[in-house]
Enzyme design. Structure first.
Site, PDB file in Angstrom:
ATOM      1  N   GLY A  46       3.979 -42.242  12.631  1.00 29.61           N
ATOM      2  CA  GLY A  46       4.459 -41.444  11.496  1.00 29.61           C
ATOM      3  C   GLY A  46       5.783 -41.950  10.954  1.00 29.61           C
ATOM      4  O   GLY A  46       5.982 -42.059   9.739  1.00 29.61           O
ATOM      5  N   CYS A  47       6.690 -42.290  11.847  1.00 28.97           N
ATOM      6  CA  CYS A  47       8.012 -42.761  11.424  1.00 28.97           C
ATOM      7  C   CYS A  47       7.916 -44.123  10.753  1.00 28.97           C
ATOM      8  O   CYS A  47       8.666 -44.416   9.826  1.00 28.97           O
ATOM      9  CB  CYS A  47       8.963 -42.799  12.614  1.00 28.97           C
ATOM     10  N   THR A  48       6.970 -44.937  11.206  1.00 28.94           N
ATOM     11  CA  THR A  48       6.749 -46.243  10.578  1.00 28.94           C
ATOM     12  C   THR A  48       6.213 -46.060   9.166  1.00 28.94           C
ATOM     13  O   THR A  48       6.703 -46.688   8.221  1.00 28.94           O
ATOM     14  CB  THR A  48       5.773 -47.093  11.427  1.00 28.94           C
ATOM     15  N   ALA A  51       9.151 -44.844   6.985  1.00 27.26           N
ATOM     16  CA  ALA A  51      10.143 -45.896   6.739  1.00 27.26           C
ATOM     17  C   ALA A  51       9.592 -46.963   5.791  1.00 27.26           C
ATOM     18  O   ALA A  51      10.310 -47.456   4.916  1.00 27.26           O
ATOM     19  CB  ALA A  51      10.579 -46.523   8.062  1.00 27.26           C
TER      20      ALA A  51
END
Length: 158
Positions: A46-48, A51
């Site tokens: 999710g964070c990838t 970002a």
């Protein structure tokens, strides 16, 4: 549990190390709008996604007068690896002691797979040119958040 920010609040000042160990301060961005987004962990799906979405739209945000800073409790070394692995262009800063996450209301109780846990609450705070909170968004989704932000801020994409 930290207080959530509201529009009109003064954004808490911060100075944190980036992936290269350089100090990044909110004060360095006075005169420009800043999107400060908080995410749980580098190199996770999710964070990838989030970002990469910010990186893909960085020129659009920049052209509209916005700088983008991503904040997580990851160490600078991990942020460097994240940046290299995903070819990220956004500024990523490390808040290992979680003081800035707490000051922005982005750390506390949250639901994860139906359980209540304490951790980073995926959040985005838009700070105006004078350092005041323009928008404070909490529990945002990793996927589609950047597109929604562009719409909410009325930033035209090509």
């Amino acid at each position: 549990m930290s207080e959530r920010l509201q529009a009109g609040d003064t954004a808490p000042a911060f100075t944190l190390p980036d992936a290269d160990g350089n100090q990044v301060s909110l004060a360095d961005h006075l005169g420009r709008k800043v999107i400060v987004y908080f995410y749980p962990a580098a190199l996770t799906p999710g964070c990838t996604t989030q970002a990469c979405d910010f990186t893909d739209n960085l020129e659009v945000f920049s052209g509209a007068g916005y700088d983008v800073i991503g904040v997580s409790p990851d160490k600078p070394e991990k942020l460097g690896k994240f940046r290299e692995t995903e070819d990220l262009k956004v500024t990523l800063v490390s808040d290992v002691d979680k003081a800035v996450l707490e000051a922005y209301g982005a750390y506390g109780e949250k639901k994860l797979y139906g359980k209540t846990v304490v951790g980073v609450i995926r959040s985005t705070v838009v700070v105006d040119e004078q350092g005041k909170v323009e928008h404070a968004l909490y529990n945002v989704k990793a996927t589609g958040h950047v597109a929604k932000l562009l719409r909410d801020l009325k930033i035209a994409t090509a």
